[in-house]
Design a protein around this motif. Structure first.
Motif, mmCIF file in Angstrom:
data_model
loop_
_atom_site.group_PDB
_atom_site.id
_atom_site.type_symbol
_atom_site.label_atom_id
_atom_site.label_comp_id
_atom_site.label_asym_id
_atom_site.label_seq_id
_atom_site.Cartn_x
_atom_site.Cartn_y
_atom_site.Cartn_z
ATOM 1 N N PHE A 130 40.153 38.939 23.202
ATOM 2 C CA PHE A 130 39.575 37.682 23.483
ATOM 3 C C PHE A 130 39.783 37.034 24.522
ATOM 4 C CE2 PHE A 130 40.517 32.975 22.190
ATOM 5 C CZ PHE A 130 39.128 32.752 22.149
ATOM 6 N N SER A 131 38.865 36.438 25.155
ATOM 7 C CA SER A 131 38.996 35.649 26.530
ATOM 8 C C SER A 131 39.583 36.432 27.514
ATOM 9 C CB SER A 131 39.912 34.297 25.817
ATOM 10 O OG SER A 131 40.019 33.362 27.059
ATOM 11 N N ASP A 132 40.808 36.199 27.921
ATOM 12 C CA ASP A 132 41.386 36.969 29.121
ATOM 13 C C ASP A 132 41.484 38.370 28.522
ATOM 14 O OD1 ASP A 132 41.331 35.163 30.885
ATOM 15 O OD2 ASP A 132 43.596 34.882 31.126
ATOM 16 N N GLY A 133 42.050 38.560 27.007
ATOM 17 C CA GLY A 133 42.015 39.710 26.697
ATOM 18 C C GLY A 133 40.693 40.565 26.537
ATOM 19 N N ALA A 134 39.650 39.836 26.277
ATOM 20 C CA ALA A 134 38.370 40.335 26.231
ATOM 21 C C ALA A 134 38.059 40.914 27.952
ATOM 22 C CB ALA A 134 37.375 39.445 25.885
ATOM 23 N N SER A 135 38.322 40.209 28.929
ATOM 24 C CA SER A 135 38.060 40.782 29.983
ATOM 25 C C SER A 135 38.868 41.774 30.584
ATOM 26 C CB SER A 135 38.410 39.660 31.000
ATOM 27 O OG SER A 135 37.363 38.537 31.001
ATOM 28 N N TYR A 136 40.133 41.790 29.941
ATOM 29 C CA TYR A 136 40.813 43.028 30.169
ATOM 30 C C TYR A 136 40.473 44.127 29.379
ATOM 31 C CZ TYR A 136 45.221 45.039 32.003
ATOM 32 O OH TYR A 136 46.239 45.947 32.754
ATOM 33 N N SER A 155 34.115 36.579 23.951
ATOM 34 C CA SER A 155 34.267 35.416 25.127
ATOM 35 C C SER A 155 35.049 35.889 26.312
ATOM 36 C CB SER A 155 34.960 34.462 24.379
ATOM 37 O OG SER A 155 34.283 33.934 23.221
ATOM 38 N N PRO A 156 34.461 37.071 26.925
ATOM 39 C CA PRO A 156 34.904 37.447 28.226
ATOM 40 C C PRO A 156 34.696 36.602 29.392
ATOM 41 C CG PRO A 156 33.020 38.810 27.918
ATOM 42 C CD PRO A 156 33.140 37.852 26.693
ATOM 43 N N GLY A 157 35.293 36.649 30.509
ATOM 44 C CA GLY A 157 35.022 35.774 31.675
ATOM 45 C C GLY A 157 34.249 36.956 32.528
#
Length: 232
Positions: A130-136, A155-157
């Motif tokens: 999720f969020s930064d974790g989604a990008s990673y 919700s990735p960046g």
């Protein structure tokens, strides 16, 4: 020019010898770090020697929220999937800020421990964040597509750069009212780029902000299709 090193590459693979003490159902600290240790949630339905799906779950910026482990254990129990929860060394993942490094090592060592503790079905091994974790999750998942068959990004960046291996399936969900990572600058750029690169991407946009609504989480679970073993 030599072959570019894949700094996001993981060495852990299912199918190795089991560890001396297989993990039974419940939440287990893995002892890979003295601070911000990784945790493995084993479903209550786990049977001796039976292969199970495994999801690597990556937290957002700021680390693992307090009180989240009971929720993650409930997910493991409901969906009969093992959930591995590593934690970044700093407030967010290294690939988000300054390139892959110590967090890749933590994830890799955690995976090695998890694969010794439970027998994992190699066809049902994925990464979610999720969020930064989604990008990673996107960065690690695409760099290790020979390990992860599925990547879920809530919700990735963006997609942190790394050499890519394999062709994992990808699920991206993002709220149209997200003010933290506005969708026009994030998912609506990430998804078309991944499709141009040949990835099978399922994209879901929902009315909401920077969150993971229950119905979206359920859709991601259905997309995985892990309720029965392959051929079952």
């Amino acid at each position: 020019m030599g072959v570019q090193e894949n700094r996001a590459a993981l060495s852990a693979r299912p199918g190795g010898p089991p560890g001396p003490a297989p993990a039974g159902p419940g939440t287990h600290r893995l002892g890979v770090e003295t601070r911000r240790d990784s945790v493995l949630c084993v479903p209550s339905s786990a049977g001796a020697g039976q292969p199970m799906p495994l999801l690597v779950a990556l937290h957002g910026a700021g680390g693992l929220p307090d009180g989240s482990m009971p929720m993650l254990q409930a997910v493991a129990d409901q969906y009969a999937v093992a959930v591995l929860v590593p934690q970044s060394r700093e407030s967010t993942w290294d690939g988000i800020r300054h390139g892959y490094g110590p967090d890749v090592d933590v994830v890799d060592r955690s995976l090695h421990r998890a694969l010794e503790a439970v027998r994992v079905d190699p066809a049902r091994l994925g990464v979610v964040g999720f969020s930064d974790g989604a990008s990673y999750a996107l960065g690690l998942g695409l760099a290790n597509g020979d390990l992860f068959s599925h990547v879920i990004a809530f919700s990735p960046g963006f997609v942190p750069f790394a050499a890519r291996v394999g062709e994992p399936r990808v699920f991206v969900a993002h709220g149209v009212a997200d003010r933290v990572l506005p969708i026009d600058r994030t998912a609506r750029r990430v998804v078309p780029a991944l499709r141009r690169d040949g990835y099978d991407v399922t994209s879901v946009e929902f009315d909401g902000g920077h969150t993971v609504p229950l119905d979206i989480a359920l859709r991601a679970g259905q997309w995985l299709g892990w309720s029965t073993p392959p051929g079952g």
